[in-house]
Design a protein around this motif. Structure first.
Motif, PDB file in Angstrom:
ATOM      1  N   ARG A 127      68.507  49.268  32.908  1.00  0.00           N
ATOM      2  CA  ARG A 127      69.544  48.218  32.908  1.00  0.00           C
ATOM      3  C   ARG A 127      70.944  48.819  32.963  1.00  0.00           C
ATOM      4  NH1 ARG A 127      66.104  45.609  28.901  1.00  0.00           N
ATOM      5  NH2 ARG A 127      65.436  43.543  29.609  1.00  0.00           N
ATOM      6  N   ALA A 128      71.134  49.991  32.356  1.00  0.00           N
ATOM      7  CA  ALA A 128      72.461  50.601  32.310  1.00  0.00           C
ATOM      8  C   ALA A 128      72.998  50.935  33.694  1.00  0.00           C
ATOM      9  CB  ALA A 128      72.412  51.862  31.444  1.00  0.00           C
ATOM     10  N   ASP A 129      72.108  51.082  34.682  1.00  0.00           N
ATOM     11  CA  ASP A 129      72.534  51.387  36.058  1.00  0.00           C
ATOM     12  C   ASP A 129      72.863  50.144  36.865  1.00  0.00           C
ATOM     13  OD1 ASP A 129      72.191  54.132  35.688  1.00  0.00           O
ATOM     14  OD2 ASP A 129      70.085  54.065  36.295  1.00  0.00           O
ATOM     15  N   LEU A 130      72.395  48.992  36.420  1.00  0.00           N
ATOM     16  CA  LEU A 130      72.627  47.769  37.186  1.00  0.00           C
ATOM     17  C   LEU A 130      74.117  47.489  37.321  1.00  0.00           C
ATOM     18  CD1 LEU A 130      69.880  45.405  35.683  1.00  0.00           C
ATOM     19  CD2 LEU A 130      69.778  46.750  37.802  1.00  0.00           C
ATOM     20  N   PHE A 135      73.365  50.736  43.229  1.00  0.00           N
ATOM     21  CA  PHE A 135      72.263  50.192  42.446  1.00  0.00           C
ATOM     22  C   PHE A 135      72.235  48.667  42.550  1.00  0.00           C
ATOM     23  CE2 PHE A 135      72.985  54.315  40.460  1.00  0.00           C
ATOM     24  CZ  PHE A 135      71.690  54.769  40.243  1.00  0.00           C
ATOM     25  N   PRO A 136      71.117  48.039  42.189  1.00  0.00           N
ATOM     26  CA  PRO A 136      71.044  46.568  42.217  1.00  0.00           C
ATOM     27  C   PRO A 136      72.105  45.947  41.314  1.00  0.00           C
ATOM     28  CG  PRO A 136      68.864  47.532  41.953  1.00  0.00           C
ATOM     29  CD  PRO A 136      69.832  48.652  41.795  1.00  0.00           C
ATOM     30  N   SER A 137      72.395  44.675  41.555  1.00  0.00           N
ATOM     31  CA  SER A 137      73.421  43.978  40.772  1.00  0.00           C
ATOM     32  C   SER A 137      72.908  43.620  39.382  1.00  0.00           C
ATOM     33  CB  SER A 137      73.847  42.697  41.492  1.00  0.00           C
ATOM     34  OG  SER A 137      72.783  41.748  41.461  1.00  0.00           O
ATOM     35  N   LYS A 138      73.847  43.283  38.493  1.00  0.00           N
ATOM     36  CA  LYS A 138      73.496  42.899  37.128  1.00  0.00           C
ATOM     37  C   LYS A 138      72.651  41.631  37.088  1.00  0.00           C
ATOM     38  CE  LYS A 138      77.595  44.945  34.951  1.00  0.00           C
ATOM     39  NZ  LYS A 138      78.809  44.664  34.130  1.00  0.00           N
ATOM     40  N   ASP A 139      72.691  40.866  38.152  1.00  0.00           N
ATOM     41  CA  ASP A 139      71.923  39.617  38.206  1.00  0.00           C
ATOM     42  C   ASP A 139      70.429  39.857  38.043  1.00  0.00           C
ATOM     43  OD1 ASP A 139      71.740  36.676  38.826  1.00  0.00           O
ATOM     44  OD2 ASP A 139      70.560  37.464  40.508  1.00  0.00           O
TER      45      ASP A 139
END
Length: 254
Positions: A127-130, A135-139
């Protein structure tokens, strides 16, 4: 592979068939070779990969290129464990942050009505990379929030400056959960063992975990004081602990 031991027990005790899903075909091929002798002793298991998704399925450029060039990494042993009926349970192993969108696509395509396990993916680390570049989005946390933590442990080391000897206190704690038990804050003792100092039916944030450890050690400043604010700062939670609107479910907190 630890997941095979679990699958073996599930099949022996409940008759449950499972499918292990790897990030790509080369990983699947390697597993069939490395764990060949173990697989001969495990019933009710089949292998798949994110490359099984029709089209690009949200896969990386490298995997799309692999498909375009029609590179076939399958072999006789791999095919043997490829399809064994319709599995009752899916296990995803070894996936990186960049592969999480493909995991969601795979689930929606093949396992929409079947329980899914993200096995030892260390989701907090992923999750820390989102949201970072490349990297993929926080969504994507919308999808990840649906997974109930069954076994979780995260250790952290801290230190605190005090006005008397020894002036610096080092301490280690852990946020722990083993379903169906509650979330726990564990404090490491001098002999290396851990003792529970706080419990909750809801997930502790990292900030709350640290506060519980300080309280157990008698090192917590008066709440609302200047020193309390300076130590904690303005922000002591992660974005995924705060952004409730990005959650599709509260399961990951329970």
């Amino acid at each position: 592979m630890l997941v095979l031991a679990l699958i073996r027990k599930l099949h022996e005790k409940r008759g449950i068939s499972s499918r292990v899903v790897f990030p790509d075909k080369p990983e699947k091929k390697r597993a069939t070779r490395v764990f060949k002798s173990t697989l001969e002793l495990v019933n009710g298991v089949s292998f798949g990969s994110l490359d099984d998704i029709p089209g690009d399925g949200g896969k990386s450029f490298l995997k799309s290129l692999q498909s375009a060039l029609d590179l076939d990494f399958s072999n006789e042993e791999e095919v043997k464990w490829q399809n064994e009926g319709n599995p009752a349970l899916y296990f995803f192993v070894g996936c990186s942050t960049s592969e999480l969108p493909a995991v969601e696509t795979y689930v929606n395509t093949f396992a929409a009505e079947v329980p899914v396990v993200l096995f030892n993916l260390e989701l907090d680390t992923l999750r820390a990379d989102l949201g970072l570049f490349g990297f993929p989005s926080k969504d994507l946390h919308r999808f990840l929030s649906q997974f109930l933590p069954v076994f979780y442990i995260r250790t952290r080391e801290y230190s605190k400056t005090i006005a008397a000897a020894p002036f610096v206190v080092d301490y280690t704690g852990a946020r722990f959960r083993m379903y169906p038990g509650p979330w726990q804050v564990m404090l490491k003792q001098g002999d290396g063992s851990y003792v529970c100092v706080a419990e909750s039916s809801d997930r502790f944030s990292l900030g709350q975990t640290k506060e519980e450890l300080l309280a157990a050690l008698g090192l917590q400043e008066e709440k609302g004081s200047t020193m309390d604010f300076l130590r904690r700062g303005y922000k002591n939670t992660t974005w995924w602990e705060d952004d409730v609107e990005k959650e599709e479910s509260m399961s990951w907190r329970s």
